[in-house]
Design a protein around this motif. Structure first.
Motif, mmCIF file in Angstrom:
data_model
loop_
_atom_site.group_PDB
_atom_site.id
_atom_site.type_symbol
_atom_site.label_atom_id
_atom_site.label_comp_id
_atom_site.label_asym_id
_atom_site.label_seq_id
_atom_site.Cartn_x
_atom_site.Cartn_y
_atom_site.Cartn_z
ATOM 1 N N UNK A 83 0.850 -1.190 0.000
ATOM 2 C CA UNK A 83 0.000 0.000 0.000
ATOM 3 C C UNK A 83 0.882 1.234 0.000
ATOM 4 N N UNK A 84 1.339 1.640 -1.183
ATOM 5 C CA UNK A 84 2.166 2.837 -1.259
ATOM 6 C C UNK A 84 1.354 4.050 -0.825
ATOM 7 N N UNK A 85 0.067 4.023 -1.155
ATOM 8 C CA UNK A 85 -0.866 5.047 -0.663
ATOM 9 C C UNK A 85 -1.220 4.681 0.780
ATOM 10 N N UNK A 86 -0.209 4.791 1.641
ATOM 11 C CA UNK A 86 -0.314 4.199 2.969
ATOM 12 C C UNK A 86 -1.304 4.864 3.893
ATOM 13 N N UNK A 87 -1.622 6.139 3.640
ATOM 14 C CA UNK A 87 -2.559 6.807 4.536
ATOM 15 C C UNK A 87 -3.969 6.223 4.440
ATOM 16 N N UNK A 88 -4.275 5.581 3.326
ATOM 17 C CA UNK A 88 -5.603 4.972 3.145
ATOM 18 C C UNK A 88 -5.582 3.533 3.644
ATOM 19 N N UNK A 89 -5.192 3.357 4.896
ATOM 20 C CA UNK A 89 -4.973 2.020 5.452
ATOM 21 C C UNK A 89 -6.245 1.388 6.000
ATOM 22 N N UNK A 90 -7.276 2.176 6.239
ATOM 23 C CA UNK A 90 -8.460 1.657 6.938
ATOM 24 C C UNK A 90 -9.111 0.503 6.180
ATOM 25 N N UNK A 91 -9.256 0.622 4.880
ATOM 26 C CA UNK A 91 -9.864 -0.460 4.103
ATOM 27 C C UNK A 91 -8.992 -1.710 4.139
ATOM 28 N N UNK A 92 -7.676 -1.530 4.109
ATOM 29 C CA UNK A 92 -6.764 -2.678 4.171
ATOM 30 C C UNK A 92 -6.888 -3.401 5.499
ATOM 31 N N UNK A 93 -6.879 -2.672 6.610
ATOM 32 C CA UNK A 93 -7.023 -3.309 7.913
ATOM 33 C C UNK A 93 -8.351 -4.061 8.021
ATOM 34 N N UNK A 94 -9.417 -3.451 7.534
ATOM 35 C CA UNK A 94 -10.726 -4.104 7.623
ATOM 36 C C UNK A 94 -10.757 -5.401 6.817
ATOM 37 N N UNK A 95 -10.110 -5.403 5.658
ATOM 38 C CA UNK A 95 -10.067 -6.601 4.832
ATOM 39 C C UNK A 95 -9.206 -7.681 5.477
ATOM 40 N N UNK A 124 4.044 -5.104 11.722
ATOM 41 C CA UNK A 124 3.774 -5.938 12.891
ATOM 42 C C UNK A 124 2.393 -6.574 12.802
ATOM 43 N N UNK A 125 1.611 -6.112 11.833
ATOM 44 C CA UNK A 125 0.261 -6.651 11.589
ATOM 45 C C UNK A 125 0.371 -7.773 10.563
ATOM 46 N N UNK A 126 -0.084 -8.987 10.871
ATOM 47 C CA UNK A 126 -0.038 -10.070 9.887
ATOM 48 C C UNK A 126 -0.750 -9.673 8.592
ATOM 49 N N UNK A 127 -0.099 -9.950 7.479
ATOM 50 C CA UNK A 127 -0.672 -9.602 6.182
ATOM 51 C C UNK A 127 -0.133 -8.308 5.610
ATOM 52 N N UNK A 128 0.512 -7.494 6.436
ATOM 53 C CA UNK A 128 1.135 -6.257 5.957
ATOM 54 C C UNK A 128 2.596 -6.550 5.641
ATOM 55 N N UNK A 129 2.981 -6.340 4.396
ATOM 56 C CA UNK A 129 4.326 -6.696 3.956
ATOM 57 C C UNK A 129 5.388 -5.692 4.402
ATOM 58 N N UNK A 130 5.023 -4.411 4.445
ATOM 59 C CA UNK A 130 6.032 -3.380 4.654
ATOM 60 C C UNK A 130 5.397 -2.137 5.240
ATOM 61 N N UNK A 131 6.109 -1.484 6.160
ATOM 62 C CA UNK A 131 5.658 -0.183 6.651
ATOM 63 C C UNK A 131 5.708 0.823 5.502
ATOM 64 N N UNK A 132 4.611 1.528 5.293
ATOM 65 C CA UNK A 132 4.574 2.562 4.253
ATOM 66 C C UNK A 132 3.840 3.780 4.796
ATOM 67 N N UNK A 133 3.852 4.825 4.027
ATOM 68 C CA UNK A 133 3.187 6.041 4.455
ATOM 69 C C UNK A 133 3.849 7.264 3.879
ATOM 70 N N UNK A 134 5.174 7.304 3.916
ATOM 71 C CA UNK A 134 5.889 8.368 3.218
ATOM 72 C C UNK A 134 5.729 8.107 1.730
ATOM 73 N N UNK A 135 5.003 8.961 1.049
ATOM 74 C CA UNK A 135 4.620 8.684 -0.338
ATOM 75 C C UNK A 135 5.835 8.600 -1.255
ATOM 76 N N UNK A 136 5.719 7.724 -2.258
ATOM 77 C CA UNK A 136 6.774 7.554 -3.234
ATOM 78 C C UNK A 136 7.675 6.366 -2.993
ATOM 79 N N UNK A 137 7.463 5.631 -1.915
ATOM 80 C CA UNK A 137 8.344 4.517 -1.576
ATOM 81 C C UNK A 137 7.804 3.157 -2.018
#
Length: 296
Positions: A83-95, A124-137
């Protein structure tokens, strides 16, 4: 798994992912929207419009396309999503919660002190591959994963979701060049093209058009889709790479705040928290949409 299997006509039938039909996918997307609205409301923080917008893309990926297993989150042959668009994490967590990567009850801890469900993807959340949030990474990370799959002869695919405002980051284009250079046809990039960002229209902040031509010139196979049409998304994603040796860029034309009439195309909803009355009205609208889907 031998990489040659990826190009087999029967490839998708051999994968272990359990696929939902289109009507069930539509219903699931509505339910995820309801969950994320409740989560943002409870937490009193979140990127509501952005997550409502990308829900159809993530629903198509996680319930119909990607080969992932909640019981084996580190399974070597799993497909990867960044999720490079990391700020939009809510839908990912719910899924991820809905699929059983972690207890759904944990959604109530979103953005609370000590919770692992922070406001951007956290590995640290199962299913999340990488910490993201700083856009462009995210695309750079995905290029590395896709290149690793090629080197290992693995068949998994790598998917990454970028925002359209994110296209102003120079690192996106460095990664785009690398992906084409290394012929990473196991890489699929999405641009959530809702034409809005936190400070207004993308074209006013930093003009992007002709965005499809720019990506084509960087060596990608570009596909335009309605990013809020699950049937169209699934059809495109199941085609696999249309051009051998080229990464795929899916320009997903979307509506920010999709699913909630008074939030759609409203910049204020980028990170707006619904009030009591707004939540009640939004959930009523989505409940009605569920009823309509049931009669299709």
């Amino acid at each position: 798994m031998n990489r040659s299997a990826y190009y087999s006509p029967d490839f998708h039938h051999k994968r272990s992912v359990e696929k939902m039909n289109i009507q069930d996918l539509k219903r699931k997307a509505v339910q995820i929207r309801m969950d994320l609205l409740q989560m943002v409301y409870d937490a009193k923080t979140g990127h509501t419009g952005s997550s409502l917008c990308n829900t159809d893309i993530l629903t198509a990926l996680y319930y119909h396309v990607m080969n992932v297993d909640a019981a084996r989150p580190q399974w070597e042959d799993r497909d990867r999503f960044i999720a490079s668009k990391g700020h939009a994490v809510e839908s990912l967590y719910c899924i991820l919660a809905d699929k059983g990567f972690f207890p759904k009850e944990e959604l109530k801890t979103f953005s609370r002190f000590g919770s692992r469900l922070i406001g951007h993807p956290n590995n640290k959340v199962p299913g999340v591959e990488m910490n993201t949030g700083a856009l462009g990474h995210g695309l750079s990370i995905s290029v590395g994963m896709a290149k690793a799959a090629k080197m290992d002869g693995s068949a998994y695919r790598v998917f990454t979701l970028m925002g359209d405002g994110e296209q102003a980051e120079g690192s996106v284009w460095e990664a785009a060049m690398a992906a084409a250079h290394y012929k990473l046809d196991n890489l699929v990039g999405f641009i959530d093209r809702n034409k809005l960002q936190i400070s207004g229209s993308t074209e006013d902040v930093m003009g992007l058009e002709p965005l499809d031509e720019k990506w084509s010139s960087f060596g990608w196979d570009v596909i335009q889709v309605n990013g809020n049409d699950i049937a169209e998304l699934c059809e495109v994603l199941h085609q696999g790479p249309r051009v051998a040796g080229k990464p795929t860029l899916i320009m997903a034309n979307t509506i920010k705040g999709k699913g909630v009439s008074f939030a759609e195309n409203v910049p204020h909803w980028h990170h707006h928290v619904p009030s009591d009355s707004e939540l009640e009205l939004a959930l009523a609208e989505l409940t009605e949409e569920l009823r309509v889907i049931g009669h299709e």
